[in-house]
Design a protein around this motif. Structure first.
Motif, PDB file in Angstrom:
ATOM      1  N   UNK A   1       0.811  -1.222   0.000  1.00  0.00           N
ATOM      2  CA  UNK A   1       0.000   0.000   0.000  1.00  0.00           C
ATOM      3  C   UNK A   1       0.846   1.275   0.000  1.00  0.00           C
ATOM      4  N   UNK A   2       2.136   1.172   0.340  1.00  0.00           N
ATOM      5  CA  UNK A   2       2.982   2.368   0.242  1.00  0.00           C
ATOM      6  C   UNK A   2       2.905   2.946  -1.164  1.00  0.00           C
ATOM      7  N   UNK A   3       2.925   2.031  -2.157  1.00  0.00           N
ATOM      8  CA  UNK A   3       2.882   2.442  -3.556  1.00  0.00           C
ATOM      9  C   UNK A   3       1.473   2.565  -4.079  1.00  0.00           C
ATOM     10  N   UNK A   4       0.487   2.679  -3.173  1.00  0.00           N
ATOM     11  CA  UNK A   4      -0.903   2.856  -3.546  1.00  0.00           C
ATOM     12  C   UNK A   4      -1.501   1.655  -4.270  1.00  0.00           C
ATOM     13  N   UNK A   5      -0.980   0.458  -4.007  1.00  0.00           N
ATOM     14  CA  UNK A   5      -1.586  -0.753  -4.550  1.00  0.00           C
ATOM     15  C   UNK A   5      -2.628  -1.217  -3.539  1.00  0.00           C
ATOM     16  N   UNK A   6      -3.900  -1.150  -3.931  1.00  0.00           N
ATOM     17  CA  UNK A   6      -4.962  -1.519  -3.003  1.00  0.00           C
ATOM     18  C   UNK A   6      -5.297  -2.997  -3.172  1.00  0.00           C
ATOM     19  N   UNK A   7      -4.675  -3.862  -2.371  1.00  0.00           N
ATOM     20  CA  UNK A   7      -4.971  -5.295  -2.461  1.00  0.00           C
ATOM     21  C   UNK A   7      -6.403  -5.513  -1.962  1.00  0.00           C
ATOM     22  N   UNK A   8      -7.094  -6.585  -2.465  1.00  0.00           N
ATOM     23  CA  UNK A   8      -8.554  -6.622  -2.305  1.00  0.00           C
ATOM     24  C   UNK A   8      -9.105  -6.821  -0.883  1.00  0.00           C
TER      25      UNK A   8
ATOM     26  N   UNK B   1       6.968   7.525  -0.661  1.00  0.00           N
ATOM     27  CA  UNK B   1       6.021   6.489  -1.090  1.00  0.00           C
ATOM     28  C   UNK B   1       6.739   5.273  -1.664  1.00  0.00           C
ATOM     29  N   UNK B   2       8.079   5.214  -1.484  1.00  0.00           N
ATOM     30  CA  UNK B   2       8.808   4.088  -2.083  1.00  0.00           C
ATOM     31  C   UNK B   2       9.334   3.127  -1.042  1.00  0.00           C
ATOM     32  N   UNK B   3       8.777   3.202   0.147  1.00  0.00           N
ATOM     33  CA  UNK B   3       9.177   2.305   1.220  1.00  0.00           C
ATOM     34  C   UNK B   3       8.492   0.948   1.020  1.00  0.00           C
ATOM     35  N   UNK B   4       8.896  -0.031   1.793  1.00  0.00           N
ATOM     36  CA  UNK B   4       8.182  -1.308   1.831  1.00  0.00           C
ATOM     37  C   UNK B   4       7.704  -1.562   3.264  1.00  0.00           C
ATOM     38  N   UNK B   5       8.624  -1.325   4.192  1.00  0.00           N
ATOM     39  CA  UNK B   5       8.364  -1.775   5.560  1.00  0.00           C
ATOM     40  C   UNK B   5       7.659  -0.723   6.408  1.00  0.00           C
ATOM     41  N   UNK B   6       7.094  -1.200   7.518  1.00  0.00           N
ATOM     42  CA  UNK B   6       6.596  -0.347   8.609  1.00  0.00           C
ATOM     43  C   UNK B   6       5.552   0.666   8.150  1.00  0.00           C
ATOM     44  N   UNK B   7       4.524   0.175   7.506  1.00  0.00           N
ATOM     45  CA  UNK B   7       3.392   1.019   7.119  1.00  0.00           C
ATOM     46  C   UNK B   7       2.276   0.830   8.140  1.00  0.00           C
ATOM     47  N   UNK B   8       2.073   1.810   8.998  1.00  0.00           N
ATOM     48  CA  UNK B   8       1.008   1.716  10.012  1.00  0.00           C
ATOM     49  C   UNK B   8      -0.082   2.754   9.763  1.00  0.00           C
ATOM     50  N   UNK B   9      -0.255   3.149   8.495  1.00  0.00           N
ATOM     51  CA  UNK B   9      -1.239   4.192   8.169  1.00  0.00           C
ATOM     52  C   UNK B   9      -2.669   3.718   8.418  1.00  0.00           C
ATOM     53  N   UNK B  10      -3.542   4.696   8.602  1.00  0.00           N
ATOM     54  CA  UNK B  10      -4.979   4.423   8.772  1.00  0.00           C
ATOM     55  C   UNK B  10      -5.534   3.798   7.490  1.00  0.00           C
ATOM     56  N   UNK B  11      -6.246   2.700   7.630  1.00  0.00           N
ATOM     57  CA  UNK B  11      -6.813   1.962   6.496  1.00  0.00           C
ATOM     58  C   UNK B  11      -8.230   2.462   6.211  1.00  0.00           C
ATOM     59  N   UNK B  12      -8.582   2.585   4.933  1.00  0.00           N
ATOM     60  CA  UNK B  12      -9.942   3.006   4.554  1.00  0.00           C
ATOM     61  C   UNK B  12     -10.631   1.905   3.755  1.00  0.00           C
ATOM     62  N   UNK B  13     -11.857   1.593   4.139  1.00  0.00           N
ATOM     63  CA  UNK B  13     -12.686   0.655   3.377  1.00  0.00           C
ATOM     64  C   UNK B  13     -13.906   1.417   2.873  1.00  0.00           C
TER      65      UNK B  13
END
Ligand SMILES: Nc1nc2c(c(=O)[nH]1)N[C@H]1C(S)=C(S)[C@@H](COP(=O)(O)O)O[C@H]1N2
Ligand SMILES: [Mo]
Length: 453
Positions: free
Chosen positions: A189-196, A427-439
């Motif tokens: 999701x760092x790269x804005x890939x919204x997995x399902x 936005x080019x990181x891989x690790x340690x993404x603790x951002x707020x998730x939106x559904x």
């Protein structure tokens, strides 16, 4: 993604006896009188829609035609059930066979260097059943003969020592509930890939009761030099030569365990049988599986798994090393991506919150993309460096809604938004993404993974 791949969620399929919307409205109105009343009236409302109300009053069933599931006595009420299940290890119901860990459709699928994700959207409470615990193997898993496995302590110690698994199991043990999260969880999701689904966005996360010996006990038995010994290198016995540096301060606190058991039984082979390191609050890679050696040293080791991998690429091109603690994070697991809301009306929003720095203090939930927030109920137990379950009542009006959760831990740290995280991390990181998730709940009830900029 096929229907088969979407794990069954409580709101995904319409069971025939799903409570009618009218009844739910009554239930919700009565819910305000408190939880106890809620349960009682939920039952009353549920039976009122079928034949049950009359049943409760001892009258004949008034519903036209009647409910065949009540009227026709099923086989299991008439015949002889199966014999005691002594033919091996117990298994879940055949009706739950869709509940599985899965490889992400978006990741390369090399079986031995891969990840299987836990189906968070279909789990309850805080404990992950061991057969659904996520897996991350760098070079495949092994079922190691415990009688041949050895655990060595060397480096800055007076008496380099070797323990067998049975010797370890004679020592004083502790049992503790902790989460383990891979540092790469939510990495796409760092790269804005919204997995399902929540399984693929957050499923490199699990929580178990671990039993083992505090590592400090073993270091003390070996006569550790705590004056010069400031770090420990932990090494696994698999071919990935997995080694990680652990600061001595985490070990002297008594938190780090050499564990042999998980959820009341010996560790599963996928999770490091017969020994694994448990490093509460720290990213999964430091929880070395098939643990065979710890070496006490005076400085960090900068091994390949900390000098090349598991670092954070910052916007200025520099790498940040040793950011090991998993910061406060949360995710709503229902409603979540891939699930479908059946109708407008009452829903229980539920999810998980955790912090590598201690206990979760509060979780706020928004259903309008972060404009308004309400505090969720934290269910007990609320434990340090452990998953915490939260719940919140919600009446869906049938219009598009964006559901988010935002956790705060006992240090006062508040889970950041994507905007806040990207301002520091790019936005080019891989690790340690603790951002707020939106559904996003769409008008047709389908729930999608979205990112708000
Ligand atoms: N020996 C060994 N330990 C290991 C690994 C491994 O491949 N080999 N993978 C690490 C990583 S990256 C993670 S996230 C966790 C995953 O633990 P699990 O497979 O029990 O979920 O184990 C860590 N320990
Ligand atoms: Mo990991």
């Amino acid at each position: 993604m096929t229907q088969e791949e979407v794990p069954f969620g409580r709101v995904q399929k319409a069971p025939e006896n799903f409570i009618a919307p009218e009844a739910v409205k009554t239930v919700f109105a009565q819910a305000k009188n408190g939880r106890r009343d809620f349960i009682r009236s939920a039952f009353a409302a549920a039976v009122a829609t079928g034949g049950g109300a009359a049943l409760a009053q001892g009258n004949p069933v008034p519903v036209e035609g009647g409910d065949p599931n009540i009227l026709n006595l099923p086989e299991h009420s008439k015949g002889l059930g199966q014999g005691v299940a002594t033919d091996g290890y117990g298994k879940p119901s055949k009706y739950e066979s869709n509940l599985q860990r899965r490889q992400s459709p978006g990741l390369t699928q090399t079986a031995q260097s891969s990840v299987s994700f836990a189906p968070l959207q279909s789990l309850f409470g805080i404990v992950t059943p061991s057969g659904l615990h996520f897996e991350r193997h760098h070079q495949g898993w092994w079922d190691i003969d415990p009688s041949k496995h050895r655990f060595m302590v060397n480096g800055l110690v007076k008496r380099p020592s070797v323990f067998t698994v049975s010797e370890l199991m004679r020592l004083p043990s502790v049992s503790r509930f902790h989460f383990i999260e891979c540092g790469a969880n939510t990495g796409m999701e760092w790269g804005n890939v919204a997995v399902p689904t929540a399984q693929y966005s957050h499923g490199m996360l699990s929580c178990s009761e671990f039993t083992g010996v505090p590592l400090i006990t073993l270091l003390e038995l070996a006569g550790v030099d705590l004056k010069n010994g400031k770090f420990v290198l932990a090494e696994g016995a698999d071919g990935s030569s997995m080694t990680r540096t652990i600061p001595m301060s985490l070990i002297t606190s008594g938190e780090v365990l050499v564990a042999y058991a998980q959820n009341g039984e010996m560790l599963r082979p996928e999770n490091g049988y017969p020994l694994r390191l448990v490093v509460p609050g720290v990213q999964g890679v430091s929880w070395v599986k098939y643990l065979r050696r710890v070496e006490v040293g005076d400085k960090p080791y900068a091994s390949k798994d900390e000098a090349v991998h598991y670092m954070d690429l910052l916007p200025d091109g520099q790498h940040r090393q040793y950011s090991s603690i998993q910061e406060c994070k949360s995710v709503v697991t229902t409603p979540s991506g891939g699930q479908v809301l059946l109708d407008s009306g009452f829903y229980n929003i539920t999810g998980l919150a955790w912090s590598g720095r201690g206990k979760v203090k509060r979780v706020d939930v928004s259903v309008d993309g972060g404009q308004n927030w309400r505090s969720a109920r934290l269910e007990t137990p609320v434990l340090s460096k452990c998953l915490t379950r939260f719940n919140l009542d919600w009446v869906w009006d049938g219009k598009p809604a964006i559901i988010q959760s935002r956790a705060t831990d006992e240090t006062g740290y508040v889970q950041p938004s994507y905007r806040q995280n990207r301002a520091v991390r790019g936005s080019r990181s891989i690790y340690h993404n603790n951002s707020i998730q939106s559904w996003l709940v769409q008008e047709n009830g389908e729930v999608k993974n979205v990112q708000l900029s």
